[in-house]
Design an enzyme around this catalytic site. Structure first.
Site, PDB file in Angstrom:
ATOM      1  N   LYS A 206     -26.896  16.302 -75.678  1.00 12.38           N
ATOM      2  CA  LYS A 206     -25.863  15.835 -75.978  1.00 12.38           C
ATOM      3  C   LYS A 206     -26.159  16.459 -77.215  1.00 12.38           C
ATOM      4  O   LYS A 206     -26.602  16.934 -77.952  1.00 12.38           O
ATOM      5  CB  LYS A 206     -26.855  14.282 -76.199  1.00 12.38           C
ATOM      6  CG  LYS A 206     -26.012  13.618 -77.762  1.00 12.38           C
ATOM      7  CD  LYS A 206     -26.861  12.060 -77.811  1.00 12.38           C
ATOM      8  CE  LYS A 206     -26.079  11.525 -79.000  1.00 12.38           C
ATOM      9  NZ  LYS A 206     -27.013  10.092 -79.327  1.00 12.38           N
ATOM     10  N   ARG A 216     -20.761   6.121 -85.448  1.00 14.91           N
ATOM     11  CA  ARG A 216     -22.036   5.932 -86.623  1.00 14.91           C
ATOM     12  C   ARG A 216     -20.998   4.732 -87.616  1.00 14.91           C
ATOM     13  O   ARG A 216     -22.300   4.021 -88.617  1.00 14.91           O
ATOM     14  CB  ARG A 216     -21.762   7.233 -87.774  1.00 14.91           C
ATOM     15  CG  ARG A 216     -22.599   7.640 -86.126  1.00 14.91           C
ATOM     16  CD  ARG A 216     -23.411   9.264 -87.412  1.00 14.91           C
ATOM     17  NE  ARG A 216     -23.673  10.416 -86.114  1.00 14.91           N
ATOM     18  CZ  ARG A 216     -24.183  11.560 -86.060  1.00 14.91           C
ATOM     19  NH1 ARG A 216     -23.600  12.589 -86.748  1.00 14.91           N
ATOM     20  NH2 ARG A 216     -24.702  12.887 -85.321  1.00 14.91           N
ATOM     21  N   ARG A 228     -28.191  15.811 -87.551  1.00 18.22           N
ATOM     22  CA  ARG A 228     -29.169  15.532 -86.320  1.00 18.22           C
ATOM     23  C   ARG A 228     -29.083  17.233 -85.973  1.00 18.22           C
ATOM     24  O   ARG A 228     -29.698  17.497 -84.870  1.00 18.22           O
ATOM     25  CB  ARG A 228     -29.010  14.581 -85.458  1.00 18.22           C
ATOM     26  CG  ARG A 228     -27.680  13.290 -86.421  1.00 18.22           C
ATOM     27  CD  ARG A 228     -27.846  12.203 -85.243  1.00 18.22           C
ATOM     28  NE  ARG A 228     -28.344  11.296 -86.195  1.00 18.22           N
ATOM     29  CZ  ARG A 228     -27.762   9.820 -86.188  1.00 18.22           C
ATOM     30  NH1 ARG A 228     -26.387   9.857 -85.564  1.00 18.22           N
ATOM     31  NH2 ARG A 228     -27.930   8.948 -86.494  1.00 18.22           N
ATOM     32  N   GLU A 244     -31.445  21.420 -70.637  1.00 20.17           N
ATOM     33  CA  GLU A 244     -31.089  20.319 -70.581  1.00 20.17           C
ATOM     34  C   GLU A 244     -31.615  18.725 -69.284  1.00 20.17           C
ATOM     35  O   GLU A 244     -32.092  18.196 -69.683  1.00 20.17           O
ATOM     36  CB  GLU A 244     -30.680  20.018 -71.923  1.00 20.17           C
ATOM     37  CG  GLU A 244     -30.875  19.940 -73.196  1.00 20.17           C
ATOM     38  CD  GLU A 244     -31.829  19.446 -74.698  1.00 20.17           C
ATOM     39  OE1 GLU A 244     -32.134  18.392 -73.356  1.00 20.17           O
ATOM     40  OE2 GLU A 244     -31.611  20.001 -75.396  1.00 20.17           O
ATOM     41  N   LYS A 259     -22.463  14.243 -73.127  1.00 19.46           N
ATOM     42  CA  LYS A 259     -21.558  13.195 -73.945  1.00 19.46           C
ATOM     43  C   LYS A 259     -21.514  14.803 -75.923  1.00 19.46           C
ATOM     44  O   LYS A 259     -22.505  15.629 -75.750  1.00 19.46           O
ATOM     45  CB  LYS A 259     -22.207  12.425 -74.912  1.00 19.46           C
ATOM     46  CG  LYS A 259     -21.781  11.827 -75.808  1.00 19.46           C
ATOM     47  CD  LYS A 259     -23.273  10.371 -76.636  1.00 19.46           C
ATOM     48  CE  LYS A 259     -22.612   9.527 -77.964  1.00 19.46           C
ATOM     49  NZ  LYS A 259     -23.801   9.372 -78.180  1.00 19.46           N
ATOM     50  N   SER A 285     -16.381   8.047 -79.416  1.00 19.76           N
ATOM     51  CA  SER A 285     -15.348   6.973 -80.690  1.00 19.76           C
ATOM     52  C   SER A 285     -14.687   7.782 -81.120  1.00 19.76           C
ATOM     53  O   SER A 285     -13.536   7.478 -81.048  1.00 19.76           O
ATOM     54  CB  SER A 285     -16.631   6.385 -80.945  1.00 19.76           C
ATOM     55  OG  SER A 285     -17.269   7.342 -81.832  1.00 19.76           O
TER      56      SER A 285
HETATM   57 ZN   LIG Z   1     -30.375   8.077 -82.429  1.00 23.14          ZN
END
Ligand SMILES: [Zn+2]
Length: 340
Positions: A206, A216, A228, A244, A259, A285
């Site tokens: 991700k 969001r 992030r 990962e 993602k 989104s």
């Molecule tokens: Zn989160």
């Protein structure tokens, strides 16, 4: 004067099989089906709430009393699964509604499983929708005095959240936080709580992506400070994405996810080649909003572009596509075949 055209003796005429839609359909390599789709749902407290999300036309925040009808619509369209995101009544530093047995997601799971026992209910496991700071884990003062998300302090809360979802009846839990070691922590906690049969769909690769912007707004989960990038992946790294995924598989993931989907078709394709677990891709989104906005402006044919996007994600290697387009595409797929 006439020109003489000389053709090569033999060349492959690909166009022979493109002469009609029936022929094209016969040799089509990649087919979308509603069975490929997982439909994300945003659940909120309140009554009779069906609030459209401005940045994601056609998507809504829903109260619990709306879920039975939603499940019935999905069943009639042949869409087998939902992915639940919750909007809590209140946010706090520890994101406590995330693991409240009577939290919004836990209640939504119970409501959906009662209304539609066959619907696969997947829950997003994270803290960012529930924390006042909007980060995916526990925020502490780091060694340099800067606030940071503490990996290992976050793990027990994620595990507790996942167990509470399983207790409510979730069919699959899906950690999206990108803490290291969370899949192992969740697996262990589920097993100890008697949920050895509950699968984990890990948001394995991700990225820290600007394509999450509209989400969001929908989930009211934008970070209140910083970003992030300290835990989500750098979108520039493909080898790391595979590491990962490998780590999540080793820790016990049953399904792995890439993602966002569209900027990562290469990673989806490489993951498909390297790993044999079911592979999910999240058509996020921002990808949805771009198509909707361009279609609304008359710049794109919405139906054709949407089908092209989802077909590309499947062709790259995704078995499961999490998409806000699920319902409209399911309707299109059951209608007359495309002629262009
Ligand atoms: Zn989160």
């Amino acid at each position: 004067m006439t020109t003489t055209r000389t053709l090569p003796q033999a060349f492959r005429r690909f166009r022979r099989l493109r002469r009609s839609e029936a022929l094209r359909g016969l040799v089509r390599e990649t087919r979308l089906s509603p069975q490929d789709f997982v439909y994300p749902l945003f659940v909120a407290h309140g009554d009779n709430l069906r609030r459209e999300i401005e940045s994601m036309p056609g998507q809504h925040q829903l109260s619990l009393d709306q879920l039975a009808a939603e499940a019935e619509e999905l069943r009639s369209l042949g869409i087998p699964a939902v992915l639940l995101f919750g909007l809590p009544a209140a946010k706090d530093d520890a994101g406590s509604e995330a693991y409240d047995p009577d939290g919004i997601v836990q209640r939504a799971v119970r409501t959906l499983k009662q209304a539609a026992p066959d619907l696969v209910v997947i829950t997003d496991v994270c803290l960012c929708e529930y924390t006042s700071h909007g980060h995916c884990g526990v925020v502490v003062d780091g060694p340099d005095g800067q606030a940071e998300v503490d990996n290992d302090e976050t793990l027990p809360l994620l595990a507790r959240t996942a167990v509470s979802h399983a207790q409510a009846g979730a069919d699959v839990v899906a950690p999206s936080d990108m803490m290291d070691g969370r899949v192992a922590a969740i697996r262990q906690a589920l097993d100890e709580a008697g949920f050895a049969a509950t699968p984990i769909m890990a948001y394995a690769a991700k990225q820290a992506s600007a394509f999450y912007g509209p989400f969001r707004v929908a989930a009211e989960s934008a970070p209140q400070f910083g970003d992030r990038r300290g835990y989500q992946m750098d979108p520039a790294n493909a080898r790391e994405a595979l590491l990962e995924i490998e780590a999540d598989i080793e820790e016990g993931a049953d399904i792995v996810m890439v993602k966002p989907a569209l900027p990562n078709l290469d990673i989806i394709a490489r993951a498909r080649q390297e790993f044999d677990l079911p592979l999910a891709a999240y058509n996020v989104s921002g990808e949805y909003a771009m198509v909707k906005a361009a279609a609304a402006a008359g710049y794109l044919d919405e139906r054709l572009v949407t089908l092209e996007v989802l077909t590309a994600i499947k062709r790259a290697g995704a078995d499961i596509i999490i998409t806000y387009h699920a319902k409209e595409v399911a309707k299109w797929l059951s209608g007359p075949r495309l002629s262009s």
